[in-house]
Scaffold this motif. Structure first.
Motif, PDB file in Angstrom:
ATOM      1  N   THR A   7     -43.852  27.151 -90.271  1.00  0.00           N
ATOM      2  CA  THR A   7     -42.712  27.707 -90.994  1.00  0.00           C
ATOM      3  C   THR A   7     -41.628  28.095 -89.990  1.00  0.00           C
ATOM      4  OG1 THR A   7     -43.371  30.041 -90.927  1.00  0.00           O
ATOM      5  CG2 THR A   7     -44.314  28.668 -92.696  1.00  0.00           C
ATOM      6  N   GLY A   8     -40.375  28.139 -90.450  1.00  0.00           N
ATOM      7  CA  GLY A   8     -39.279  28.429 -89.520  1.00  0.00           C
ATOM      8  C   GLY A   8     -39.218  27.408 -88.408  1.00  0.00           C
ATOM      9  N   GLY A  11     -36.121  27.037 -85.986  1.00  0.00           N
ATOM     10  CA  GLY A  11     -35.621  28.220 -85.311  1.00  0.00           C
ATOM     11  C   GLY A  11     -35.816  28.134 -83.810  1.00  0.00           C
ATOM     12  N   ASP A  34     -38.850  24.607 -93.363  1.00  0.00           N
ATOM     13  CA  ASP A  34     -37.755  25.541 -93.104  1.00  0.00           C
ATOM     14  C   ASP A  34     -36.891  25.569 -94.354  1.00  0.00           C
ATOM     15  OD1 ASP A  34     -35.703  27.146 -91.846  1.00  0.00           O
ATOM     16  OD2 ASP A  34     -36.373  26.360 -89.911  1.00  0.00           O
ATOM     17  N   ASP A  48     -38.849  27.987 -98.598  1.00  0.00           N
ATOM     18  CA  ASP A  48     -38.433  29.372 -98.403  1.00  0.00           C
ATOM     19  C   ASP A  48     -39.705  30.209 -98.400  1.00  0.00           C
ATOM     20  OD1 ASP A  48     -37.626  32.019 -98.693  1.00  0.00           O
ATOM     21  OD2 ASP A  48     -35.966  31.534-100.027  1.00  0.00           O
ATOM     22  N   HIS A  69     -46.781  30.626 -88.468  1.00  0.00           N
ATOM     23  CA  HIS A  69     -45.730  31.259 -89.268  1.00  0.00           C
ATOM     24  C   HIS A  69     -44.671  31.866 -88.341  1.00  0.00           C
ATOM     25  CE1 HIS A  69     -43.768  33.294 -92.526  1.00  0.00           C
ATOM     26  NE2 HIS A  69     -43.976  34.475 -91.950  1.00  0.00           N
ATOM     27  N   ALA A  71     -41.103  31.896 -89.354  1.00  0.00           N
ATOM     28  CA  ALA A  71     -39.886  32.244 -90.084  1.00  0.00           C
ATOM     29  C   ALA A  71     -39.653  33.756 -90.054  1.00  0.00           C
ATOM     30  CB  ALA A  71     -39.997  31.759 -91.525  1.00  0.00           C
TER      31      ALA A  71
END
Length: 311
Positions: A7-8, A11, A34, A48, A69, A71
């Motif tokens: 996730t994320g 970034g 993402d 999301d 994880h 995010a």
């Protein structure tokens, strides 16, 4: 780890981690998620993390065995939007942990030196010590550490994590962190031969070059679980430095570089609440953590890579 959902993924950490994971485990086995698309040719799904149902569906669809994880809103951004930071950082985390619990997945999420506060010992900060942060980001991180411990002890989820220091990279632009000056200074050294720091002289914080951070994640996730006494929130660091230390390291390669100061009171207050240097002994002893880059080696590599990138 054989099949990993991140996730994320686009970034600060994720954009480099997904490529390193792909090199090791194969691109088809690294699923990037993402809220926006990014530069990745492997599997991608728009997710999301505040939508737990969607996260569960994607994890199940791809038959992953691991969630990384990442995010989150970072420290300076979180102070501007504390309620939103709680919703994303804590809501997203518990959703991801629930997916890991339901699908019996290995789980990684990073904590931060932001989990410490002004009453924490500032020098050689122990692995286990008082944590009373005064920022929303710090509150999120301490809560996240406890939540990951809870899911391990209560539900048997194989949770693991590290407390990252400031991370420095030539790949991803700064993303709203208090330590971002340590990235910006290299960009400006190449472009302008000068930099104005929003963190005051003499403010020491822990830092790490991104290649070491990525190696640490994979090394911890591959470690024998029987060796892990702490499991979550291991202190790790490579460098303890103040703005002037970065300037001196840069001046070895760009002698005309100059450093000035225009202190941002919000980010300075955050920095003052964090340790000067942390003790990484537990990570070294339990899973063999060892950083490869010191300040000088990192500076040489950063300037070379950025000079090529900014041509």
């Amino acid at each position: 780890m054989k099949r990993i959902l991140v996730t994320g993924a686009f970034g600060q950490i994720g954009s480099e981690l997904i490529n390193k994971l792909s090199d090791i485990y194969g691109q088809d086995n690294v699923i990037a998620t993402d809220i926006k698309s990014g530069n990745y040719s492997g599997p991608f799904e728009k997710v999301d993390v505040t939508d737990g149902k969607r996260l569960y569906e994607v994890a199940k669809q791809y038959k992953v065995d691991t969630i990384m994880h990442l995010a989150a809103l970072l420290s300076a951004t979180a102070e501007k939007m504390p309620k939103r930071a709680w919703d994303i950082n804590m809501g997203g985390l518990i959703n991801a942990l629930e997916v890991a619990k339901e699908l019996d997945l290995q789980f990684f999420t990073p904590s931060s030196i932001g989990a410490f506060g002004p009453t924490t010992p500032k020098e050689h900060t122990p692995q286990d010590t008082i944590q009373r942060p005064t920022t929303m980001y710090g509150v999120n991180k301490v809560s996240g550490e406890l939540l990951c411990d809870y899911y391990y002890y209560r539900f048997g989820v194989d949770t693991r994590g590290v407390r990252f220091p400031g991370l420095i990279s030539y790949v991803t632009p700064p993303g709203g962190g208090t330590t971002d000056y340590a990235v910006e200074i290299y960009y400006e050294a190449i472009k302008q031969k000068s930099y104005t720091s929003y963190i005051k002289e003499g403010t020491y914080m822990d830092m790490m070059y991104m290649p070491d951070a990525l190696t640490a994640i994979i090394q911890l996730m591959e470690a024998n679980p029987d060796q892990l006494k702490h499991r979550n929130a291991f202190n790790i660091s490579a460098i303890s430095a103040a703005p002037e230390d970065f300037a001196k390291a840069i001046q070895v390669y760009i002698p005309e570089f100059t450093l000035e100061y225009d202190v941002d009171p919000v980010r300075q207050q955050i920095a003052d609440s964090w340790p000067n240097c942390i003790d990484s002994t537990a990570a070294q002893e339990e899973w063999g953590f060892k950083a490869q880059y010191d300040l000088q080696a990192m500076t040489k590599d950063m300037l070379e890579k950025l000079a090529a990138k900014l041509k």
